[in-house]
Design an enzyme around this catalytic site. Structure first.
Site, PDB file in Angstrom:
ATOM      1  NE  ARG A 534      55.635 -13.125  13.234  1.00 58.34           N
ATOM      2  CZ  ARG A 534      55.432 -11.745  13.714  1.00 58.34           C
ATOM      3  NH1 ARG A 534      54.331 -11.268  13.885  1.00 58.34           N
ATOM      4  NH2 ARG A 534      56.400 -11.966  15.155  1.00 58.34           N
ATOM      5  CD  GLU A 567      57.586 -15.716  14.627  1.00 56.99           C
ATOM      6  OE1 GLU A 567      57.860 -15.385  15.494  1.00 56.99           O
ATOM      7  OE2 GLU A 567      57.158 -15.009  13.202  1.00 56.99           O
ATOM      8  CD  GLU A 578      55.698  -9.081  16.958  1.00 55.68           C
ATOM      9  OE1 GLU A 578      55.481  -8.996  15.982  1.00 55.68           O
ATOM     10  OE2 GLU A 578      56.431  -9.039  17.383  1.00 55.68           O
ATOM     11  CG  ASP A 635      47.158   1.226  18.484  1.00 53.88           C
ATOM     12  OD1 ASP A 635      45.982   2.740  19.585  1.00 53.88           O
ATOM     13  OD2 ASP A 635      47.013   1.559  17.036  1.00 53.88           O
ATOM     14  CG  HIS A 798      66.798  -9.424  24.691  1.00 59.75           C
ATOM     15  ND1 HIS A 798      67.266 -10.268  23.598  1.00 59.75           N
ATOM     16  CD2 HIS A 798      68.379  -9.656  25.411  1.00 59.75           C
ATOM     17  CE1 HIS A 798      68.730 -10.370  23.451  1.00 59.75           C
ATOM     18  NE2 HIS A 798      68.673  -9.879  24.410  1.00 59.75           N
ATOM     19  CB  CYS A 800      61.128 -12.699  24.968  1.00 62.50           C
ATOM     20  SG  CYS A 800      61.213 -13.059  23.322  1.00 62.50           S
TER      21      CYS A 800
END
Length: 832
Positions: A534, A567, A578, A635, A798, A800
């Site tokens: 990240r 993660e 994401e 976006d 959830h 995912c």
């Protein structure tokens, strides 16, 4: 001993032949009498025959139904009326047939003069083609006699014959100045008597020769009347369109005359289809196109009477036109007004809609197999391109320079060996009609009518896109794909077609990977796997994607699978979303300096002074391509010129209105300035702009630009050069790298073929108008909940798997607290 002459079984007596012929003639005569009785009546207003049109209780029927009924009446030997002496409108053929069958004539009949014996009209049997003047002549006669049967018969005869219709409503020859002068000199040499005699003689000869030539001409023989016809350009037709429109306006108000047009079209269309399919008639006579021009001027083609049979048959014939004829028709229609284009568009759209709603289409009964819908869609394509060509088109060839071809994958040889050759190696698909016209949809800034009007929503609702995509890829003549007419599809349907293309490509790459692992013993890796941190997401993604792009670009076509280090998230779509979101947030951060952000337009633009490497811009191009490929929305908001440039068009002055509105207005004011630009403004071909740190920089739009003043004469050149610098040259390095990355993912996709620039923006960014009602209607509920449950739309999920979790909170305070927490801690993946 008597002898008999034997004959072979196949050798009939001549007497029998004659008897048979007479019986057939008698039968035909009776059927004709029944037909005229059903369509015109006997003339006796007090007639009691239920099968006579003069009977007060008779129900009117069209000509097709009357023909069928006449045959039925003949078979049952139904009653036939005698023609009433006062009847008006009885055909001469009808009178002739009745006179042959009559044994005794009344005294009144014997005393009829010659005009009355011929009936109250002329059938104009010698009329083999029509002009506006001839129609007016017949129409005037019909009005005087209060009987329109002669005109109905002429229209039926001419409009049901391709030969006759092609010769009708021709343009008159326009004499040149030299020809007019020569004619005038000749006339001056004649005295008044000679001129009058010559004029009469010439008029008679012209009328006779016109009738004779037209009656003897055949389709494919382009010699008729050539001396009297106007010389035409390559994209002109010989039909006088304005005359045709005036004729239709006079005639279509009469219901019986309109029926004649309808029935004639039913008869004409199959013959035309045969001519075009088997006889190559257009190449022998380009004037054959006239009949399509004439028929399409009928303003009632969209009416219900035409939709059942006449218009579908005509569309089938029209869809058989060769490419050159279609292009000529498009160029002709492109000169029509927006209202005329809309009328033709609505004609074909109504046929498609009518056929869709009157049938039950599904996976077993495909809309692709409906001949009428397919033919109407092909005809609608011609109107669509006329709408494009007739609109506001960029005539300058402002295409972006072609990129260097992407490096070939080392897999190619094995793919060929395994029968998995790379598809679309010739590049993206191009519509043949578009190529013939030399105009692309993207060239059109503003069509005559909006593109959205060509979308047929009922068709989109019943289209089985998985089947249609298969037909699109296979490209067989037996199966039609509506993806070849993308203008008729909405963005959702086209996106579904793109989804199938992407998924099939992913499965293909996965299959290749499996085969590689078997043949070469390589490690099985069927996905495009990205493992990122990240805190270093850009660096990790950039390194990994650059390696893939250099070593094996084909891996970019695999399904994306993202894993965040440390993660536990499982990427079923949510993790990838994401990833895209985080990459976009960081790359488009103004502090990084790759893009500039305009607060007034809320749009990003490439920073010409960016210190970032080309690899960074390539990465964002890959990210945009992967987002489309993996059906994710980003976006990020660019001006429309970016999407136009991605599709191969350079930015122009007009694009500044969207990307740099303040500059656009200033340059527009310069173009519209009425005073002396040189004296009042004192500007040159040298411009200034600021770098990343706000320092002013000078740039010459032309060599020694600082010494070349802007004048009223060269200000347009200045504006074009300024726009070219801002939108193209100043960001050339950055944009080329960006486009290269985008095409690494989408180069084999039908993206450019299916979508317009504004639709590509919709693919990447999604709609800015959020439809919560649509969200509610498409939501699927699980775990015993329904749309009426009080706890619907609560905060946890959830992500995912793109699934909402809906725990039942006891009060609003707890809901508020959990909701705010969910919004605040929205990043990261962990297992509950």
């Amino acid at each position: 001993m008597a002898t008999t002459c034997k004959r072979s079984p196949g050798e009939p007596h001549s007497e029998n032949i004659e008897t048979s012929r007479m019986k057939r003639a008698a039968a035909k005569h009776l059927i004709e009498r029944y037909y005229h009785q059903l369509t015109e009546g006997c003339g006796n207003e007090a007639c009691t025959n239920e099968f006579c049109a003069s009977c007060p209780t008779f129900h009117r029927m069209d000509n097709n139904a009357a023909a069928i009924k006449a045959l039925e009446l003949y078979k049952i030997n139904a009653k036939l009326c005698d023609p009433h002496p006062s009847k008006k409108g009885t055909s001469s053929a009808y009178l002739e047939n009745n006179s042959k069958g009559a044994h005794n004539n009344s005294c009144t009949d014997r005393k009829m003069n010659k005009k009355e014996m011929q009936g109250p009209r002329d059938d104009f049997k010698d009329v083999t083609y029509l002009t506006e003047e001839k129609v007016d002549e017949i129409l005037e006669l019909c009005r005087e006699k209060e009987d329109y049967s002669p005109l109905i018969r002429v229209i039926g005869r001419v409009f049901s014959s391709a030969e006759a219709l092609v010769q009708s409503f021709r343009k008159a020859k326009q004499h040149t100045k030299e020809e007019l002068k020569s004619l005038q000199e000749k006339d001056e040499d004649k005295d008044e008597d000679e001129k009058e005699k010559a004029a009469c003689s010439a008029a008679a000869m012209e009328e006779d020769s016109g009738a004779a030539a037209s009656s003897s001409s055949r389709v494919g023989d382009n010699t008729q009347g050539d001396n009297n016809l106007q010389k035409l350009g390559p994209d002109e037709v010989s039909v006088d369109i304005e005359a045709v429109r005036r004729v239709y306006s006079r005639l279509l108000s009469n219901e019986k005359i309109e029926t004649a047009f309808l029935n004639a079209l039913v008869y004409l269309s199959p013959n035309v289809e045969c001519d075009l399919t088997y006889h190559n008639v257009y190449s022998r006579d380009p004037n054959y196109l006239n009949l399509f021009v004439i028929v399409m001027e009928n303003g009632n083609l969209h009416s219900p009477e035409y939709l059942e049979m006449a218009l579908p048959l005509f569309c089938k014939a029209m869809s058989k036109l060769p490419l050159a004829a279609q292009a000529k028709l498009v160029r002709l229609w492109s000169k029509y007004s927006a209202e005329q284009i809309r009328r033709m568009m609505e004609t074909f759209q109504q046929l498609i809609t009518y056929k869709v709603i009157s049938n039950e289409f599904n996976s077993r009964n495909l809309v692709n197999d409906d001949d009428a819908i397919v033919a109407a869609s092909k005809c609608l394509k011609m109107v669509y391109y006329a709408n494009v060509v007739g609109g506001d088109v960029d005539t300058d060839h402002n295409e972006e320079e072609d990129e260097e071809p992407l490096p070939e994958s080392s897999e190619l040889t094995l793919q060929e060996l395994l029968g998995e050759e790379r598809r679309n190696k010739k590049g993206p698909r191009v519509d043949p009609l578009e190529t013939e016209l030399g105009v692309k949809t993207i060239d059109c800034r503003k069509p005559l009518i909006p593109f959205e009007e060509f979308i047929n929503e009922p068709l989109n609702d019943v289209l089985e896109m998985d089947k249609d995509y298969t037909f699109f890829k296979v490209e067989t003549e037996n199966k039609f794909s509506f993806m070849t007419c993308p203008f008729i599809l909405n963005a959702v349907t086209k996106n579904l077609g793109l989804y199938y293309d992407n998924r099939i490509r992913m499965y293909s790459e996965r299959r290749i990977t499996v085969l590689y692992s078997l043949v070469q013993g390589q490690q099985l890796n069927p996905y495009l796997r990205l493992k990122v941190r990240r805190d270093h997401i850009i660096d990790d993604a950039l390194v990994r994607l650059e390696m893939i792009a250099m070593e094996n670009p084909a891996d970019l076509k695999k399904q994306l699978y993202v894993e965040f280090e440390g993660e536990q998230g499982v990427d079923e779509g949510g993790v990838s979303k994401e990833f895209f979101q985080l990459v976009v947030e960081e790359i488009f951060n103004p502090d990084i300096g790759m893009f500039t952000y305009d607060e007034s337009t809320k749009l990003f633009w490439f920073n010409p002074s960016s210190f970032e490497t080309e690899g960074q811009f390539t990465l964002i191009g890959i990210v945009l391509g992967l987002a489309i490929y993996n059906n994710c929305i980003l976006d990020v908001h660019f001006p429309m010129v970016v999407y136009r440039k991605l599709m191969g068009k350079k930015g122009t002055f007009r694009d500044l209105a969207d990307s740099h509105p303040v500059l656009y207005q200033s340059l527009r004011d310069l173009l519209q300035y009425e005073g002396s630009v040189e004296d009042d403004m004192m500007i040159t071909f040298q411009i200034s702009h600021t770098d990343l740190f706000g320092n002013p920089m000078m740039h010459d739009l032309k060599e020694n630009g600082d010494k070349i003043p802007i004048t009223n004469e060269n200000r347009k050149e200045f504006v074009n050069l300024y726009a070219d610098y801002i939108l193209n040259k100043s960001v050339e390095k950055q944009f080329k790298a960006f486009r290269r990355g985008f095409h690494m993912v989408t180069n084999e996709s039908p993206l450019k073929y299916l979508f317009r620039p504004e639709e590509i923006e919709l693919l990447i960014c999604g709609s800015r108008n959020l439809d919560f009602q649509a969200l509610e209607e498409t939501t699927e509920y699980d775990g015993g909940y329904s749309r009426d449950s009080l706890i619907i739309r609560l905060p946890t999920s959830h992500t995912c798997f793109n699934v909402l979790l809906l725990p039942e909170y006891s009060n609003k305070e707890k809901l508020k607290e959990r909701l705010l927490k969910a919004i605040t801690y929205a990043k990261g993946f962990g297992m509950l």
